[in-house]
Design an enzyme around this catalytic site. Structure first.
Site: not given
Ligand code: 7TS
Length: 416
Positions: A131, A208, A211, A234, A374
């Site tokens: 991502h 990371d 997910q 999430k 992303c």
């Molecule tokens: N890493 C992964 C694997 C992710 O799926 C996401 C967010 C992030 C990092 C960033 O997370 P945040 O909470 O800091 O925004 N993924 C997604 C998605 O797949 N659709 O919207 C956000």
């Protein structure tokens, strides 16, 4: 859903749904089918109530005032830290840093650890399925400090291809940063195997967990990583809260990233010293209400146990993938074997643009995401400019997968 549920029992999604007020609403005149959980999940009433209750009864700033409300606020905030410390495998509470989310946690490591430890000629190894949150901070650091980037490739089914790992994770590699579960392909990566190779050349490993943490049991010690980042929103928690776990020796040696209130020990006109962990990395007033309410998300998931959540999703994913493949015009990206993947299912429908498709599905009450999710380099590698993604969680039912499939069939007829 008040009592603890036997962890072996398959989840009763119909019953679980009653705890999520938003799932009762209609969209475009149809009952909502929410399949955008990889972007953010819905919240149970207990989380929503906890956030309101914090403001109704306990609101004050943390770690400062010597008055009852300030003590209650601090206790609620610090209680979530304990919750996280045990939830990710029984780490020390001082090693858990609150952030705004995964993105901020990774930026913290890139600036604070990376800025000091990655220099000219050093290598940063990522995977082709990262991502942007675990890609752009490293691109920027490599550019600034003169380091090089290298990528562990994926195979035709979107799994990590480790056949050339030893030649990619070279002796000049200082950091290996990989996602534990892909938000596009769903792939669950062998993080422990990659971490072992990385450590053999003296590199530090960041996983990371944005997910993975919401969908499967996580133990950072078993993973063998040095940093682990994840987000509250999430996993049923509020938006704007997340955490970074790091090994104490690393965190102690790191300079703070953001400076200001809350994170100092002593300040003179011309210099300052830092507070002990974890406060050194928590400058300014945090999202106290969000952190306090996040603990209710852990409580909620703990009623079932993450093994049960994972089992439910494996079955839901199997059913949904079979249903989509059965339509005959859907191509799914990522591993076909559900044991190797999570519930994020990205796909293409022949002849229909993902944005048109998502809009059509919305008109049928079905919420999915369309776009590059992303992960632009990965999407390009898949030969796409965007994909459509349905992603499930513990409250999703197979009846909803049927609704998705039926709407896809209609869309195919409409656009075809
Ligand atoms: N890493 C992964 C694997 C992710 O799926 C996401 C967010 C992030 C990092 C960033 O997370 P945040 O909470 O800091 O925004 N993924 C997604 C998605 O797949 N659709 O919207 C956000």
């Amino acid at each position: 859903m008040q009592e603890a549920v036997n962890q072996q029992q398959v989840l009763d999604s119909a019953e679980i749904r009653k705890d999520f007020p938003i799932l009762e609403r209609s969209v475009q005149g149809k009952p909502l089918v929410y399949l955008d959980n990889a972007a953010t999940t819905q919240k149970p009433r207990s989380v929503i109530d906890a956030e309101a209750e914090y403001y109704l009864k306990h609101n004050a700033n943390v770690h400062r005032g010597i008055h009852t409300l300030a003590e209650e606020a601090t206790e609620a905030y610090e209680c979530t830290r304990d919750r996280i410390a045990s939830w990710i495998g029984g780490v020390a509470r001082e090693e858990v840093i609150f952030t705004r989310g995964t993105t901020e946690a990774i930026n913290l490591v890139a600036h604070s650890w990376g800025g000091a430890n990655i220099g000219k000629g050093d290598r940063i190894v990522l995977t082709q399925m990262e991502h942007h949150a675990n890609l752009v901070p490293w691109i920027q650091l490599a550019k600034k400090n003169g380091a090089e980037l290298a990528y562990l490739p994926i195979d035709g089914e979107g799994r990590l291809d480790l056949s050339s790992m030893d030649s990619i994770i070279t002796p000049n590699t200082k950091l290996v940063a990989i996602t534990q579960m892909s938000n596009v392909l769903g792939t669950i990566n062998p993080a422990a195997e990659v971490a072992a190779r990385a450590h053999s050349v003296g590199a530090v490993v960041l996983a990371d967990g944005a997910q993975s943490a919401p969908h499967m049991p996580v133990d950072v010690k078993v993973l063998g990583v040095d940093f682990f980042a994840f987000s509250g929103h999430k996993m049923l928690g509020p938006t704007g809260v997340g955490a970074l776990w790091g090994r104490r020796e690393l965190l102690e040696a790191m300079e703070p990233w953001q400076t200001g209130g809350e994170m100092i020990l002593l300040v003179k006109w011309d210099r300052a010293t830092w507070a002990e962990l974890p406060h050194k990395f928590e400058a300014g007033t945090p999202n106290i209400a969000g952190v306090a309410a996040w603990s209710k998300a852990f409580d909620y998931l703990d009623r079932f146990g993450m093994d049960a959540v994972r089992s439910h999703e494996v079955e839901w994913t199997r059913y949904t993938m079979n249903r989509l493949l059965g339509l005959g015009f859907v191509n799914i990206f990522g591993p076909k074997d559900v044991e190797e993947r999570g519930s994020a299912i990205s796909f293409e429908v022949e002849g229909v643009h993902p944005h048109d498709l998502a809009q059509f599905l919305d008109s049928r009450g079905v919420a999915v995401r369309a776009g590059h999710h992303c992960a632009q380099p990965l999407t390009k590698l898949l030969g796409q400019t965007s994909t459509t993604r349905a992603s499930g969680y513990l409250y999703n039912t197979t009846a909803e997968s049927d609704r998705l499939a039926e709407a896809l069939l209609e869309a195919k007829k409409y656009f075809g």
